[in-house]
Design a protein around this motif. Structure first.
Motif, PDB file in Angstrom:
ATOM      1  N   PHE A 194       1.858   9.500  13.716  1.00 50.49           N
ATOM      2  CA  PHE A 194       1.597  10.098  12.411  1.00 50.49           C
ATOM      3  C   PHE A 194       0.869   9.098  11.523  1.00 50.49           C
ATOM      4  CE2 PHE A 194       5.041   7.891  10.198  1.00 50.49           C
ATOM      5  CZ  PHE A 194       6.019   7.726  11.173  1.00 50.49           C
ATOM      6  N   GLN A 195       0.154   9.673  10.544  1.00 49.71           N
ATOM      7  CA  GLN A 195      -0.657   8.811   9.681  1.00 49.71           C
ATOM      8  C   GLN A 195      -0.180   8.904   8.251  1.00 49.71           C
ATOM      9  OE1 GLN A 195      -4.445  10.316  10.975  1.00 49.71           O
ATOM     10  NE2 GLN A 195      -4.818   8.472  12.180  1.00 49.71           N
ATOM     11  N   VAL A 196      -0.144   7.747   7.608  1.00 54.23           N
ATOM     12  CA  VAL A 196       0.270   7.646   6.205  1.00 54.23           C
ATOM     13  C   VAL A 196      -0.975   7.274   5.390  1.00 54.23           C
ATOM     14  CG1 VAL A 196       2.671   7.098   6.777  1.00 54.23           C
ATOM     15  CG2 VAL A 196       1.010   5.247   6.578  1.00 54.23           C
TER      16      VAL A 196
ATOM     17  N   ALA B 203       1.600   1.874   5.770  1.00 54.63           N
ATOM     18  CA  ALA B 203       1.955   1.842   7.205  1.00 54.63           C
ATOM     19  C   ALA B 203       2.760   0.585   7.523  1.00 54.63           C
ATOM     20  CB  ALA B 203       0.696   1.896   8.057  1.00 54.63           C
ATOM     21  N   ASP B 204       2.344  -0.567   6.983  1.00 54.61           N
ATOM     22  CA  ASP B 204       3.053  -1.817   7.253  1.00 54.61           C
ATOM     23  C   ASP B 204       4.483  -1.779   6.704  1.00 54.61           C
ATOM     24  OD1 ASP B 204       0.895  -2.791   8.587  1.00 54.61           O
ATOM     25  OD2 ASP B 204       0.130  -4.006   6.920  1.00 54.61           O
ATOM     26  N   GLN B 205       4.592  -1.260   5.486  1.00 57.92           N
ATOM     27  CA  GLN B 205       5.942  -1.169   4.906  1.00 57.92           C
ATOM     28  C   GLN B 205       6.806  -0.168   5.678  1.00 57.92           C
ATOM     29  OE1 GLN B 205       6.019  -0.566   0.609  1.00 57.92           O
ATOM     30  NE2 GLN B 205       4.053  -1.605   0.473  1.00 57.92           N
ATOM     31  N   PHE B 206       6.175   0.915   6.084  1.00 61.00           N
ATOM     32  CA  PHE B 206       6.877   1.940   6.859  1.00 61.00           C
ATOM     33  C   PHE B 206       7.458   1.318   8.145  1.00 61.00           C
ATOM     34  CE2 PHE B 206       6.572   6.623   6.142  1.00 61.00           C
ATOM     35  CZ  PHE B 206       7.554   7.014   7.034  1.00 61.00           C
ATOM     36  N   ALA B 207       6.575   0.583   8.869  1.00 60.86           N
ATOM     37  CA  ALA B 207       6.996   0.005  10.148  1.00 60.86           C
ATOM     38  C   ALA B 207       8.107  -1.022   9.938  1.00 60.86           C
ATOM     39  CB  ALA B 207       5.802  -0.636  10.839  1.00 60.86           C
ATOM     40  N   GLU B 208       8.004  -1.782   8.848  1.00 65.68           N
ATOM     41  CA  GLU B 208       9.026  -2.783   8.535  1.00 65.68           C
ATOM     42  C   GLU B 208      10.385  -2.104   8.306  1.00 65.68           C
ATOM     43  OE1 GLU B 208       8.761  -5.598   5.020  1.00 65.68           O
ATOM     44  OE2 GLU B 208       6.941  -6.048   6.180  1.00 65.68           O
TER      45      GLU B 208
END
Ligand SMILES: Cc1ncc(COP(=O)(O)O)c(C=O)c1O
Length: 390
Positions: free
Chosen positions: A296-298, A304-309
């Protein structure tokens, strides 16, 4: 990529059988010492060809080897241009380099695979082949790629290292082009630890691949191996019997793996649809996805980096995006492309559209052993994180 999730008693029994039957670990010969006369690599090849509905399958030592052996078999020569995509594992480009050919990188479209319009623009008189990569379970628009190839007299090698079991128009991915390459490394859907397979319906490509991967041996039935005939120089990319034995067993699990993946993926996608602004990777209508990753794309790389963290903190992994971008996006590979007259800057600039798509993407792995409860928890956590970051 869950083949390793299911490595267990069946694989152990298959390996033990090899030892019980004489312990012959080489794919050729030693007939008298094989108590039951079995050849595991050959069994794996036959079963794989049947499963993939293809005439020939040749087991090799890795997916990288499968790509290189495939290119050699198709007659790709030094100086030939091979068009491939900027989102792939570095091995695709290494195989092109290793036969002396020139990798020509095109951007990806919203399937996160080869942009077919850009392929048309990059064809030159030196282009010999198109090498689409079926990244993380999904194909590009293969009909378009095949049409471009036929119009321009180009060959097609499918890098299907990541997507065994996925289909396009009902046909197994990896069998639509002239040659297909598969990987069985430890991260892949089917695993033999290390290993790969070359598939084709073309007998001459098969013969050349078989000879090249085995020092040029023609396996001429008129002669013992030590007196065998040869017509081309080769190398050693053979698979051993232990891997063959494991491969036979893993292949029997593929349908189950794909079925589980698809159930979990459907639940995940349904649950995540409620998140406003979230976009899913486009899957071509004709593609039966392997469903081993939900991408999925943000709105931006920062999100995206904060999401993955936050996903990592919630013990939810990601699969290559964004955690291994450096090995899966060609913009980082100036150690390769500066040899072809590019600078770090021109390389990055030419692949910016791919970077923009990938850097906003998160690939959520789908594991075979997920339970409905675990899928529910993952959805809950991701909905929570999306809420926090909105
Ligand atoms: C797209 C792609 N091509 C090629 C390979 C190389 O396969 P192997 O690791 O078996 O050499 C991989 C493995 O990660 C891959 O993902």
């Amino acid at each position: 990529m869950p083949g390793f999730e299911l490595v267990g008693e069946e694989e152990r029994a298959a390996v033990n059988e090899v030892f019980d039957e004489g312990g012959i670990l080489f794919r050729h010969g030693f007939d008298a010492m094989r108590k039951k006369g079995r050849f595991r690599v050959i069994e794996f090849e036959k079963a794989f060809a049947r499963h993939m509905e293809v005439d020939y399958a040749l087991a090799v030592s890795s997916g990288t080897a499968a790509l290189k052996v495939g290119l050699m078999a198709m007659g790709i020569k030094p100086g030939d241009e091979v068009i491939t995509q900027a989102f792939t594992f570095v091995a695709t480009v290494e195989a092109i380099l290793d036969v002396g050919a020139v990798p020509v990188m095109v951007n990806v479209d919203d399937t996160l695979n080869m942009d077919t319009e850009e392929v048309k623009r990059r064809i030159t008189p030196r282009t010999r082949a198109i090498l689409p990569v079926h990244m993380l379970g999904v194909s590009p628009e293969m009909d378009e790629i095949m049409a471009i190839a036929r119009t321009h007299g180009l060959l097609v090698l499918e890098d299907n290292c990541e997507s065994p079991g996925a289909t396009y128009g009902g046909r197994p991915l990896g069998t639509l082009g002239d040659v297909g390459a598969f990987s069985f490394d430890f991260g892949k859907m089917l695993t033999t630890g290390e290993g790969g397979m070359v598939v084709t319906n073309n007998p001459e490509y098969y013969n050349l691949a078989r000879e090249y991967h085995d020092h040029g041996h023609e396996s001429n039935p008129k002669f013992p191996r030590g007196r065998d005939t040869h017509r081309i120089p080769g190398f050693n990319y053979r698979m051993g019997e232990l891997q063959g034995a494991i491969g036979v067993v893993q292949l029997q699990k593929l349908e189950y793996i794909v079925g589980q993946n698809r159930q979990h993926y459907a639940r995940l996608q349904e649950g995540l649809q409620q998140i406003e602004g979230l976009r899913f990777r486009r899957v071509p209508d004709k593609c039966g996805s392997l469903c081993d990753a939900l991408i999925f794309q943000v709105p931006s790389k920062e999100v995206a980096d904060q999401f993955a963290e936050r996903m990592a903190a919630a013990k939810i992994g990601t699969k290559n995006l964004p955690d291994a971008m450096e090995w899966h996006f060609a913009g980082y590979w100036d150690h390769i492309f500066t040899r072809f007259g590019m600078t770090k800057e021109t390389l990055w600039e030419s692949l910016l559209p791919t970077y923009e798509r990938l850097s906003r993407s998160i690939a959520l792995p789908v594991m075979v052993k997920y339970t409905p409860e675990r899928v529910g928890q993952i959805v809950e956590e991701i909905v929570r994180i999306a809420g926090e970051l909105s």
